[in-house]
Scaffold this motif. Structure first.
Motif, PDB file in Angstrom:
ATOM      1  N   GLY A  58       0.818  -1.212   0.000  1.00 53.05           N
ATOM      2  CA  GLY A  58       0.000   0.000   0.000  1.00 53.05           C
ATOM      3  C   GLY A  58       0.847   1.255   0.000  1.00 53.05           C
ATOM      4  O   GLY A  58       0.536   2.231  -0.699  1.00 53.05           O
ATOM      5  N   LEU A  59       1.943   1.243   0.762  1.00 54.04           N
ATOM      6  CA  LEU A  59       2.838   2.390   0.811  1.00 54.04           C
ATOM      7  C   LEU A  59       3.498   2.626  -0.541  1.00 54.04           C
ATOM      8  O   LEU A  59       3.613   3.774  -0.996  1.00 54.04           O
ATOM      9  CB  LEU A  59       3.896   2.167   1.889  1.00 54.04           C
ATOM     10  CG  LEU A  59       4.943   3.260   2.063  1.00 54.04           C
ATOM     11  CD1 LEU A  59       4.287   4.553   2.510  1.00 54.04           C
ATOM     12  CD2 LEU A  59       6.005   2.824   3.072  1.00 54.04           C
ATOM     13  N   ALA A  60       3.923   1.549  -1.193  1.00 51.03           N
ATOM     14  CA  ALA A  60       4.551   1.684  -2.509  1.00 51.03           C
ATOM     15  C   ALA A  60       3.600   2.308  -3.517  1.00 51.03           C
ATOM     16  O   ALA A  60       3.986   3.166  -4.318  1.00 51.03           O
ATOM     17  CB  ALA A  60       5.021   0.309  -2.998  1.00 51.03           C
ATOM     18  N   MET A  61       2.337   1.908  -3.459  1.00 49.30           N
ATOM     19  CA  MET A  61       1.353   2.465  -4.385  1.00 49.30           C
ATOM     20  C   MET A  61       1.041   3.916  -4.031  1.00 49.30           C
ATOM     21  O   MET A  61       0.871   4.758  -4.919  1.00 49.30           O
ATOM     22  CB  MET A  61       0.073   1.621  -4.336  1.00 49.30           C
ATOM     23  CG  MET A  61      -0.862   1.863  -5.507  1.00 49.30           C
ATOM     24  SD  MET A  61      -0.132   1.253  -7.035  1.00 49.30           S
ATOM     25  CE  MET A  61      -1.290   1.936  -8.235  1.00 49.30           C
ATOM     26  N   LEU A  83      -7.880  -7.031  -8.938  1.00 51.01           N
ATOM     27  CA  LEU A  83      -7.757  -8.277  -9.706  1.00 51.01           C
ATOM     28  C   LEU A  83      -6.363  -8.880  -9.539  1.00 51.01           C
ATOM     29  O   LEU A  83      -6.222 -10.100  -9.421  1.00 51.01           O
ATOM     30  CB  LEU A  83      -8.052  -8.004 -11.182  1.00 51.01           C
ATOM     31  CG  LEU A  83      -9.505  -7.627 -11.519  1.00 51.01           C
ATOM     32  CD1 LEU A  83      -9.640  -7.251 -12.991  1.00 51.01           C
ATOM     33  CD2 LEU A  83     -10.458  -8.774 -11.178  1.00 51.01           C
ATOM     34  N   LEU A  84      -5.332  -8.024  -9.515  1.00 47.84           N
ATOM     35  CA  LEU A  84      -3.976  -8.522  -9.292  1.00 47.84           C
ATOM     36  C   LEU A  84      -3.856  -9.132  -7.898  1.00 47.84           C
ATOM     37  O   LEU A  84      -3.252 -10.190  -7.708  1.00 47.84           O
ATOM     38  CB  LEU A  84      -2.974  -7.376  -9.463  1.00 47.84           C
ATOM     39  CG  LEU A  84      -1.501  -7.717  -9.221  1.00 47.84           C
ATOM     40  CD1 LEU A  84      -1.033  -8.775 -10.199  1.00 47.84           C
ATOM     41  CD2 LEU A  84      -0.637  -6.470  -9.350  1.00 47.84           C
ATOM     42  N   GLY A  85      -4.465  -8.473  -6.916  1.00 44.73           N
ATOM     43  CA  GLY A  85      -4.441  -9.002  -5.564  1.00 44.73           C
ATOM     44  C   GLY A  85      -5.167 -10.330  -5.455  1.00 44.73           C
ATOM     45  O   GLY A  85      -4.711 -11.250  -4.757  1.00 44.73           O
ATOM     46  N   ALA A  86      -6.309 -10.447  -6.145  1.00 38.79           N
ATOM     47  CA  ALA A  86      -7.068 -11.698  -6.124  1.00 38.79           C
ATOM     48  C   ALA A  86      -6.241 -12.837  -6.717  1.00 38.79           C
ATOM     49  O   ALA A  86      -6.223 -13.956  -6.184  1.00 38.79           O
ATOM     50  CB  ALA A  86      -8.375 -11.528  -6.890  1.00 38.79           C
ATOM     51  N   ALA A  87      -5.542 -12.550  -7.823  1.00 33.33           N
ATOM     52  CA  ALA A  87      -4.688 -13.579  -8.418  1.00 33.33           C
ATOM     53  C   ALA A  87      -3.551 -13.964  -7.473  1.00 33.33           C
ATOM     54  O   ALA A  87      -3.176 -15.136  -7.374  1.00 33.33           O
ATOM     55  CB  ALA A  87      -4.125 -13.066  -9.743  1.00 33.33           C
ATOM     56  N   SER A  88      -3.031 -12.977  -6.744  1.00 24.97           N
ATOM     57  CA  SER A  88      -1.920 -13.241  -5.821  1.00 24.97           C
ATOM     58  C   SER A  88      -2.350 -14.095  -4.634  1.00 24.97           C
ATOM     59  O   SER A  88      -1.518 -14.793  -4.036  1.00 24.97           O
ATOM     60  CB  SER A  88      -1.341 -11.924  -5.316  1.00 24.97           C
ATOM     61  OG  SER A  88      -0.921 -11.104  -6.388  1.00 24.97           O
ATOM     62  N   LEU A 106       1.592  -7.666  -3.140  1.00 16.84           N
ATOM     63  CA  LEU A 106       0.738  -7.384  -4.302  1.00 16.84           C
ATOM     64  C   LEU A 106      -0.708  -7.135  -3.876  1.00 16.84           C
ATOM     65  O   LEU A 106      -1.400  -6.291  -4.458  1.00 16.84           O
ATOM     66  CB  LEU A 106       0.809  -8.549  -5.291  1.00 16.84           C
ATOM     67  CG  LEU A 106       2.175  -8.773  -5.954  1.00 16.84           C
ATOM     68  CD1 LEU A 106       2.159 -10.047  -6.800  1.00 16.84           C
ATOM     69  CD2 LEU A 106       2.565  -7.570  -6.807  1.00 16.84           C
ATOM     70  N   MET A 107      -1.165  -7.855  -2.865  1.00 19.56           N
ATOM     71  CA  MET A 107      -2.517  -7.627  -2.358  1.00 19.56           C
ATOM     72  C   MET A 107      -2.663  -6.242  -1.736  1.00 19.56           C
ATOM     73  O   MET A 107      -3.744  -5.666  -1.711  1.00 19.56           O
ATOM     74  CB  MET A 107      -2.861  -8.704  -1.320  1.00 19.56           C
ATOM     75  CG  MET A 107      -3.026 -10.100  -1.915  1.00 19.56           C
ATOM     76  SD  MET A 107      -2.961 -11.408  -0.660  1.00 19.56           S
ATOM     77  CE  MET A 107      -4.401 -11.003   0.322  1.00 19.56           C
ATOM     78  N   GLY A 108      -1.556  -5.703  -1.212  1.00 18.81           N
ATOM     79  CA  GLY A 108      -1.602  -4.395  -0.574  1.00 18.81           C
ATOM     80  C   GLY A 108      -1.686  -3.228  -1.537  1.00 18.81           C
ATOM     81  O   GLY A 108      -1.996  -2.098  -1.124  1.00 18.81           O
ATOM     82  N   LEU A 109      -1.417  -3.449  -2.827  1.00 15.72           N
ATOM     83  CA  LEU A 109      -1.441  -2.348  -3.796  1.00 15.72           C
ATOM     84  C   LEU A 109      -2.808  -1.666  -3.841  1.00 15.72           C
ATOM     85  O   LEU A 109      -2.900  -0.451  -4.006  1.00 15.72           O
ATOM     86  CB  LEU A 109      -1.065  -2.865  -5.187  1.00 15.72           C
ATOM     87  CG  LEU A 109       0.352  -3.415  -5.351  1.00 15.72           C
ATOM     88  CD1 LEU A 109       0.549  -3.942  -6.767  1.00 15.72           C
ATOM     89  CD2 LEU A 109       1.400  -2.346  -5.038  1.00 15.72           C
TER      90      LEU A 109
END
Length: 404
Positions: A58-61, A83-88, A106-109
């Motif tokens: 989340g911080l990176a995003m 969707l990326l988080g769901a795949a992760s 990736l889920m944190g993005l």
């Protein structure tokens, strides 16, 4: 003849649902992790590292994703990161902790996308007479995602096992972005069609990353109220991350009962955010409401560390509800104070700077908590230290009178 729905209703409802989904995905981690840890042989404190990795995403995003939001659009970016988080989430099937840490990142993005995307959409579409209420409802979506996760995930784990639960959660996360996918071109404010070519950061763009933090130094009160948010985040992140595993390991609760207590804590956050904002307006003193929240947050965190299996169930439930109403209710008042103290034309920069500080603590506090427990320290002492940190809010709060 039926009256047509107002034009703002659909985009506002869509962004609120997407933000609740992002919150659900982050709360998924500490709730399902005990079941995964038991099978793969991870230590209970590893949950702190998983949550910290999620906060780092989340911080990176938040720090580096502004270009993507402007080029693609806020709603579309939130849909893509969900969707990326769901795949992760499928990577939780791997027993290697390093792989699951990457999945949590990736889920944190989506967490780093939800606030800027949601605020931009609500600012444009919310009716002026209902804007504060709608923003409050949007903020309440964060603990609401936790309520859904706390009630649904443990029950599914008990009934069908954590692997089937994982699949069900993936589907729950995928549905909202897919259902709202065609809405994005009508809601996002991009110059023409969204551009899918994302400009790589340059040295000059990287230098701009320090602008939000520098903006906090404009006046002393602004910096102090931003640090207040960081101190509140210590107890909040520890409650969110370690409540379930502590109830299971320390108080011998079942996963289902621990999930119910977690959901009650999150429900307290929904009520507390609205109540603390009302109290602040009523008293015309953000300091008074934030001081009250700090005392209750520190006290409940200390008491959680002192709890034992001999405590009656109702006392733990009451403690969790009060903690949710205080440790997770400060956000709206603190964000409003950051905006009030910001120089004209710099609200977005100061808000981003304050959020960066909070997200740093959301990453560092669970990591330090987990390292302390892994080194042989008890959960009780760790919760006690978190409570003392939050009590420092009373020292740091700016002393410049009532709200203007």
């Amino acid at each position: 003849m039926t009256k047509a729905a107002p034009a703002w209703l659909v985009p506002v409802a869509a962004i609120c649902i997407l933000q609740t989904t992002a919150s659900f995905m982050s709360r998924f981690i500490p709730i399902i992790a005990p079941a995964v840890s038991d099978e793969f042989g991870w230590s209970g404190s590893s949950i702190g590292y998983l949550t910290a990795s999620n906060s780092l995403g989340g911080l990176a995003m938040l720090v580096g994703g502004s270009t993507l939001l402007k080029q693609v659009g806020g709603v579309r970016t939130l849909q893509i990161t969900l969707l990326l988080g769901a795949a992760s989430m499928a990577l939780f099937l791997q027993s290697a902790l390093s792989i699951v840490l990457a999945a949590c990142f990736l889920m944190g993005l989506s967490n780093g996308t939800a606030n800027p995307a949601g605020s931009e959409v609500l600012q444009r579409f919310s009716p002026p007479g209902k804007r504060n209420l709608i923003f409050s409802i949007k903020q309440a979506g964060v603990p609401l995602g936790g309520v859904i996760a706390g009630l649904a995930i443990p029950v599914m784990v008990i009934l069908v096992g954590w692997r089937i639960t994982l699949l069900a959660c993936v589907l729950l996360v995928v549905m909202p972005p897919m259902l709202t996918w065609r809405l994005s071109p009508h809601v996002d404010q991009t110059a023409g069609s969204p551009r899918w070519h994302v400009t790589m950061p340059t040295l000059q763009s990287l230098r701009t990353l320090k602008v939000p933090l520098q903006a906090l130094t404009h006046n002393r009160g602004l910096l102090r109220i931003s640090v207040v948010g960081s101190l509140f985040a210590v107890s909040q992140s520890c409650w969110f991350t370690f409540t379930v595993i502590y109830l299971i390991d320390g108080l011998h609760f079942s996963l289902g009962l621990a999930g119910v207590v977690f959901a009650i804590m999150q429900a307290g956050g929904v009520i507390g955010r609205v109540a603390l904002g009302w109290l602040s307006d009523r008293l015309r003193s953000p300091n008074a409401s934030l001081s009250t929240a700090a005392i209750l947050s520190a006290t409940t965190t200390l008491l959680l560390g002192l709890s034992s299996p001999a405590w009656p169930l109702w006392s733990i439930i009451f403690l969790a509800f009060v903690a949710g109403s205080s440790a997770a209710s400060w956000n709206g008042v603190q964000i409003a104070e950051v905006a009030r103290r910001s120089p004209p034309g710099m609200i977005s920069e100061t808000s981003a700077g304050s959020s960066i500080l909070v997200n740093l603590v959301n990453m560092l506090a669970p990591t330090a908590f987990a390292a302390f427990v892994s080194a042989g320290g008890s959960y009780g002492y760790a919760f006690g230290l978190a409570g003392v940190c939050t009590l420092l809010v009373l020292v740091v709060l700016p002393r410049d009178g009532k709200a203007r």
